[in-house]
Design a protein around this motif. Sequence first.
Motif, PDB file in Angstrom:
ATOM      1  N   LYS A  42      34.819  56.418  44.273  1.00 43.29           N
ATOM      2  CA  LYS A  42      35.316  57.761  43.980  1.00 43.29           C
ATOM      3  C   LYS A  42      35.694  57.842  42.499  1.00 43.29           C
ATOM      4  O   LYS A  42      36.401  56.963  41.991  1.00 43.29           O
ATOM      5  CB  LYS A  42      36.534  58.075  44.845  1.00 43.29           C
ATOM      6  N   ARG A  43      35.237  58.877  41.826  1.00 47.97           N
ATOM      7  CA  ARG A  43      35.416  58.999  40.380  1.00 47.97           C
ATOM      8  C   ARG A  43      36.890  59.017  39.961  1.00 47.97           C
ATOM      9  O   ARG A  43      37.276  58.310  39.032  1.00 47.97           O
ATOM     10  CB  ARG A  43      34.711  60.266  39.875  1.00 47.97           C
ATOM     11  N   GLN A  44      37.719  59.825  40.618  1.00 51.90           N
ATOM     12  CA  GLN A  44      39.131  59.916  40.218  1.00 51.90           C
ATOM     13  C   GLN A  44      39.837  58.572  40.380  1.00 51.90           C
ATOM     14  O   GLN A  44      40.607  58.154  39.510  1.00 51.90           O
ATOM     15  CB  GLN A  44      39.854  60.996  41.015  1.00 51.90           C
ATOM     16  N   ALA A  45      39.584  57.890  41.479  1.00 50.39           N
ATOM     17  CA  ALA A  45      40.191  56.574  41.693  1.00 50.39           C
ATOM     18  C   ALA A  45      39.660  55.586  40.657  1.00 50.39           C
ATOM     19  O   ALA A  45      40.416  54.761  40.128  1.00 50.39           O
ATOM     20  CB  ALA A  45      39.898  56.077  43.107  1.00 50.39           C
ATOM     21  N   HIS A  46      38.378  55.681  40.338  1.00 50.91           N
ATOM     22  CA  HIS A  46      37.789  54.787  39.342  1.00 50.91           C
ATOM     23  C   HIS A  46      38.434  54.994  37.968  1.00 50.91           C
ATOM     24  O   HIS A  46      38.726  54.023  37.263  1.00 50.91           O
ATOM     25  CB  HIS A  46      36.273  54.999  39.262  1.00 50.91           C
ATOM     26  N   GLU A  47      38.675  56.235  37.601  1.00 50.21           N
ATOM     27  CA  GLU A  47      39.318  56.516  36.315  1.00 50.21           C
ATOM     28  C   GLU A  47      40.709  55.872  36.254  1.00 50.21           C
ATOM     29  O   GLU A  47      41.100  55.327  35.230  1.00 50.21           O
ATOM     30  CB  GLU A  47      39.421  58.027  36.075  1.00 50.21           C
ATOM     31  N   ARG A  48      41.431  55.908  37.362  1.00 51.85           N
ATOM     32  CA  ARG A  48      42.753  55.268  37.413  1.00 51.85           C
ATOM     33  C   ARG A  48      42.629  53.751  37.312  1.00 51.85           C
ATOM     34  O   ARG A  48      43.446  53.093  36.674  1.00 51.85           O
ATOM     35  CB  ARG A  48      43.491  55.673  38.680  1.00 51.85           C
ATOM     36  N   MET A  49      41.599  53.200  37.955  1.00 48.23           N
ATOM     37  CA  MET A  49      41.356  51.753  37.849  1.00 48.23           C
ATOM     38  C   MET A  49      41.064  51.371  36.401  1.00 48.23           C
ATOM     39  O   MET A  49      41.548  50.348  35.916  1.00 48.23           O
ATOM     40  CB  MET A  49      40.193  51.330  38.750  1.00 48.23           C
ATOM     41  N   LEU A  50      40.287  52.177  35.708  1.00 44.92           N
ATOM     42  CA  LEU A  50      39.996  51.918  34.290  1.00 44.92           C
ATOM     43  C   LEU A  50      41.275  51.939  33.461  1.00 44.92           C
ATOM     44  O   LEU A  50      41.515  51.031  32.654  1.00 44.92           O
ATOM     45  CB  LEU A  50      39.032  52.972  33.745  1.00 44.92           C
ATOM     46  N   ASP A  51      42.083  52.977  33.654  1.00 41.75           N
ATOM     47  CA  ASP A  51      43.333  53.118  32.894  1.00 41.75           C
ATOM     48  C   ASP A  51      44.280  51.938  33.124  1.00 41.75           C
ATOM     49  O   ASP A  51      45.026  51.553  32.226  1.00 41.75           O
ATOM     50  CB  ASP A  51      44.052  54.423  33.248  1.00 41.75           C
ATOM     51  N   ALA A  52      44.253  51.368  34.315  1.00 39.42           N
ATOM     52  CA  ALA A  52      45.156  50.272  34.668  1.00 39.42           C
ATOM     53  C   ALA A  52      44.525  48.888  34.439  1.00 39.42           C
ATOM     54  O   ALA A  52      45.135  47.881  34.789  1.00 39.42           O
ATOM     55  CB  ALA A  52      45.576  50.407  36.129  1.00 39.42           C
ATOM     56  N   ALA A  53      43.319  48.858  33.859  1.00 44.34           N
ATOM     57  CA  ALA A  53      42.596  47.592  33.656  1.00 44.34           C
ATOM     58  C   ALA A  53      42.475  46.821  34.971  1.00 44.34           C
ATOM     59  O   ALA A  53      42.690  45.614  35.039  1.00 44.34           O
ATOM     60  CB  ALA A  53      43.261  46.746  32.576  1.00 44.34           C
ATOM     61  N   GLY A  54      42.119  47.556  36.024  1.00 48.67           N
ATOM     62  CA  GLY A  54      42.011  46.969  37.353  1.00 48.67           C
ATOM     63  C   GLY A  54      40.695  46.253  37.589  1.00 48.67           C
ATOM     64  O   GLY A  54      39.838  46.161  36.708  1.00 48.67           O
ATOM     65  N   HIS A  55      40.570  45.733  38.806  1.00 53.90           N
ATOM     66  CA  HIS A  55      39.394  44.985  39.225  1.00 53.90           C
ATOM     67  C   HIS A  55      38.905  45.513  40.571  1.00 53.90           C
ATOM     68  O   HIS A  55      39.704  45.979  41.379  1.00 53.90           O
ATOM     69  CB  HIS A  55      39.708  43.497  39.397  1.00 53.90           C
ATOM     70  N   TYR A  56      37.622  45.397  40.798  1.00 54.77           N
ATOM     71  CA  TYR A  56      37.032  45.659  42.104  1.00 54.77           C
ATOM     72  C   TYR A  56      36.713  44.316  42.743  1.00 54.77           C
ATOM     73  O   TYR A  56      36.058  43.481  42.131  1.00 54.77           O
ATOM     74  CB  TYR A  56      35.743  46.472  41.970  1.00 54.77           C
ATOM     75  N   LEU A  57      37.178  44.103  43.952  1.00 60.70           N
ATOM     76  CA  LEU A  57      36.774  42.951  44.733  1.00 60.70           C
ATOM     77  C   LEU A  57      35.777  43.488  45.750  1.00 60.70           C
ATOM     78  O   LEU A  57      36.144  44.223  46.663  1.00 60.70           O
ATOM     79  CB  LEU A  57      37.967  42.282  45.410  1.00 60.70           C
ATOM     80  N   LEU A  58      34.509  43.154  45.538  1.00 59.35           N
ATOM     81  CA  LEU A  58      33.398  43.730  46.289  1.00 59.35           C
ATOM     82  C   LEU A  58      32.901  42.727  47.325  1.00 59.35           C
ATOM     83  O   LEU A  58      32.655  41.564  47.000  1.00 59.35           O
ATOM     84  CB  LEU A  58      32.277  44.109  45.325  1.00 59.35           C
TER      85      LEU A  58
END
Length: 171
Positions: free
Chosen positions: A94-110
Amino acid sequence: MASSTHQARVSSKQLGEGVAADVLQLFDELEGVEDTEATWHDAVLIDHLWPGDPSRLRFGGICVACEGHPVEIKAALVRRSNGDRDSPGHWYIKRQAHERMLDAAGHYLLVVYQQRGGRRHLARIIVPAATMDDLLRSKWYEVNGDRSENEVAQLSWPTLLDEAVLRRENA
């Protein structure tokens, strides 16, 4: 045949929540985050996550995942039906959630999983949100209807993981 019938009765959201629960049980370095606290990620790193056995977790684009960063856990079926043919599953972002992940320097565990005789993880990879951003750049599209998001992207798992290696490791 029974597994596809079972899958039809279980929503992709329920399957994803099940995989996220599996991941939280497997990694002591992660602490779950309730939806009442944040809907844009599933966990937070409470300790550094280091590379080790690649059958446990592969690292994509990073050498270590540091504590304090958010982690979004995403699941993709190893194969999904597109009507008359099967194709590799995909992660739905989801784009909005992804933007928040970017702002927080987050990670995706896929996670790539198989839903036969219970849920079985075939592969896991952790990737920084910034790397995912590069991979998703041309994949965003608008979603119509009454949904919580306006823009989404899909990324098939072979974009990050080698199909031949996955088959060989899980033979």
